[in-house]
Enzyme design. Structure first.
Site, PDB file in Angstrom:
ATOM      1  N   LYS A 105     -56.216  34.868  56.994  1.00  0.00           N
ATOM      2  CA  LYS A 105     -55.792  33.825  57.932  1.00  0.00           C
ATOM      3  C   LYS A 105     -54.591  34.293  58.755  1.00  0.00           C
ATOM      4  CE  LYS A 105     -56.012  31.070  54.450  1.00  0.00           C
ATOM      5  NZ  LYS A 105     -56.013  30.041  53.424  1.00  0.00           N
TER       6      LYS A 105
ATOM      7  N   SER B  64     -57.467  35.820  50.916  1.00  0.00           N
ATOM      8  CA  SER B  64     -57.510  34.484  51.504  1.00  0.00           C
ATOM      9  C   SER B  64     -56.295  34.267  52.420  1.00  0.00           C
ATOM     10  CB  SER B  64     -57.520  33.449  50.367  1.00  0.00           C
ATOM     11  OG  SER B  64     -57.234  32.166  50.832  1.00  0.00           O
TER      12      SER B  64
ATOM     13  N   ASP C  60     -63.192  31.764  54.532  1.00  0.00           N
ATOM     14  CA  ASP C  60     -62.197  31.338  53.541  1.00  0.00           C
ATOM     15  C   ASP C  60     -62.329  29.854  53.228  1.00  0.00           C
ATOM     16  OD1 ASP C  60     -59.824  31.913  51.867  1.00  0.00           O
ATOM     17  OD2 ASP C  60     -58.937  30.386  53.155  1.00  0.00           O
TER      18      ASP C  60
ATOM     19  N   HIS D 268     -45.156  33.375  55.756  1.00  0.00           N
ATOM     20  CA  HIS D 268     -46.019  32.610  54.863  1.00  0.00           C
ATOM     21  C   HIS D 268     -45.334  32.484  53.516  1.00  0.00           C
ATOM     22  CE1 HIS D 268     -49.697  31.034  53.096  1.00  0.00           C
ATOM     23  NE2 HIS D 268     -49.361  31.741  52.022  1.00  0.00           N
TER      24      HIS D 268
ATOM     25  N   ARG E  24     -63.865  28.619  44.959  1.00  0.00           N
ATOM     26  CA  ARG E  24     -62.924  29.097  43.928  1.00  0.00           C
ATOM     27  C   ARG E  24     -62.274  27.930  43.213  1.00  0.00           C
ATOM     28  NH1 ARG E  24     -58.867  32.050  47.266  1.00  0.00           N
ATOM     29  NH2 ARG E  24     -57.758  32.251  45.317  1.00  0.00           N
TER      30      ARG E  24
HETATM   31  N1  IUR Z   1     -53.216  29.846  49.791  1.00  0.00           N
HETATM   32  C1  IUR Z   1     -54.296  30.397  50.375  1.00  0.00           C
HETATM   33  O1  IUR Z   1     -54.422  30.371  51.593  1.00  0.00           O
HETATM   34  N2  IUR Z   1     -55.229  30.978  49.606  1.00  0.00           N
HETATM   35  C2  IUR Z   1     -55.146  31.037  48.261  1.00  0.00           C
HETATM   36  O2  IUR Z   1     -56.014  31.578  47.613  1.00  0.00           O
HETATM   37  C3  IUR Z   1     -53.990  30.451  47.662  1.00  0.00           C
HETATM   38  C4  IUR Z   1     -53.057  29.875  48.437  1.00  0.00           C
HETATM   39  I1  IUR Z   1     -53.766  30.424  45.601  1.00  0.00           I
END
Ligand code: IUR
Length: 293
Positions: free
Chosen positions: A198, A194, A172, A93, A179
């Site tokens: 995932k 977050s 999320d 990621h 957010r």
């Molecule tokens: N990517 C995500 O998946 N969540 C986040 O809060 C952010 C980037 I900043």
């Protein structure tokens, strides 16, 4: 704004959680499980979740709270299971940068080494491009695949890059949108939970995090990027996933191109043995600034 209020049979009142966090206290495991599940089920008003997110923004979450918050987010939806594959799985990621196309050449390279790569990717965020947007510049390419298609492609090809289905971490999807409009994106525990919810929900066995640092990244300083990286590595390791993070320079665009179709073209060129992505980075400024985990 929805006007949901906690149902009368709810075990807690959202306002009590907001007050606890506002005043610097800690939420219990049961309170965290409840607030994430109830918010996902539309049983908590958006204004109450906004206030809680803002309290977390200012007060943070303890290690215990953050682990529980992340697990509660994962439990809000389905988990993928790649245990039937005969190969190990690894995922990566990136927190996002300009010209960051690393996933495109990396996924097939790792697959060629016999490791399956289940890459559930995202779209552009702020000024940074998303892997799905880049691949959609290929006519006919489709971001959504079924879980069966994903498993088949992982077994046959070894890598899949696709969009996360609606069933993966629905908490999320709601919380991120909230957010975005409440000034609570830039919170290390909220970013870490977050991203990691995932990644952990996809059931990968190993995870490499590319945490970008610099003027083109969300984290402008090595200090804040290191804190985010350490927080995510701790979350991954606590969940039993082999996790490490690289802190990489994002003070100039990565590689030679920025733009969806151009980045796909550049990635194919790299895989075909053409120029290397790092070619334009001056030697005196190393690409990898630190590693954690
Ligand atoms: N990517 C995500 O998946 N969540 C986040 O809060 C952010 C980037 I900043």
């Amino acid at each position: 704004m929805t006007t949901a209020t906690s149902p009368s049979h709810a075990p807690f009142h959202a306002v009590d959680l907001i007050r606890t966090k506002r005043d610097g206290g800690e939420l219990s495991d049961a309170q965290i499980d409840w607030v994430i599940a109830a918010y996902t089920a539309h049983e908590i008003a958006e204004e109450q979740m906004s206030a809680l997110a803002m309290a977390v923004f200012f007060r943070g979450l303890s290690g215990r709270e953050l682990n529980r918050w992340t697990q509660a987010m994962i439990n809000s939806g389905e988990r993928l299971d790649f245990s039937s594959l005969s190969k190990p799985t690894a995922d990566k990621h990136s927190t996002g940068g300009v010209g960051d196309k690393i996933t495109l050449p990396l996924a097939p390279l790792v697959a060629a080494c016999g490791v399956a790569v289940p890459q559930l990717s995202g779209r552009g965020l702020g000024h940074t491009g998303g892997t799905l947007d880049k691949l959609e510049s290929i006519p006919g390419w489709r971001a959504s695949v079924t879980n069966e298609e994903m498993l088949r492609q992982l077994a046959e090809v070894g890598a899949v890059i696709c969009a996360a289905g609606a069933g993966l971490v629905p908490a999320d999807k709601k919380l991120y949108a909230l957010r975005d409009v409440t000034g609570t994106v830039e919170s290390i525990p909220l970013i870490a939970s977050s991203i990691m919810s995932k990644k952990l929900a996809t059931g990968t066995a190993a995870l490499v995090l590319d945490v970008k640092v610099g003027s083109g990244a969300f984290m402008k300083t090595l200090e804040s990027a290191s804190e985010l990286a350490q927080t995510m590595v701790d979350l991954g390791q606590a969940a039993g996933v082999r996790t490490m993070a690289l802190l990489t320079d994002m003070s100039s665009p990565l590689g030679l191109t920025a733009g969806n179709a151009l980045e796909v073209e550049e990635s194919i060129e790299v895989l075909a043995g053409g120029y290397a992505i790092g070619d334009t980075v001056p030697e005196e400024r190393p690409l990898i600034l630190d590693r954690i985990g």
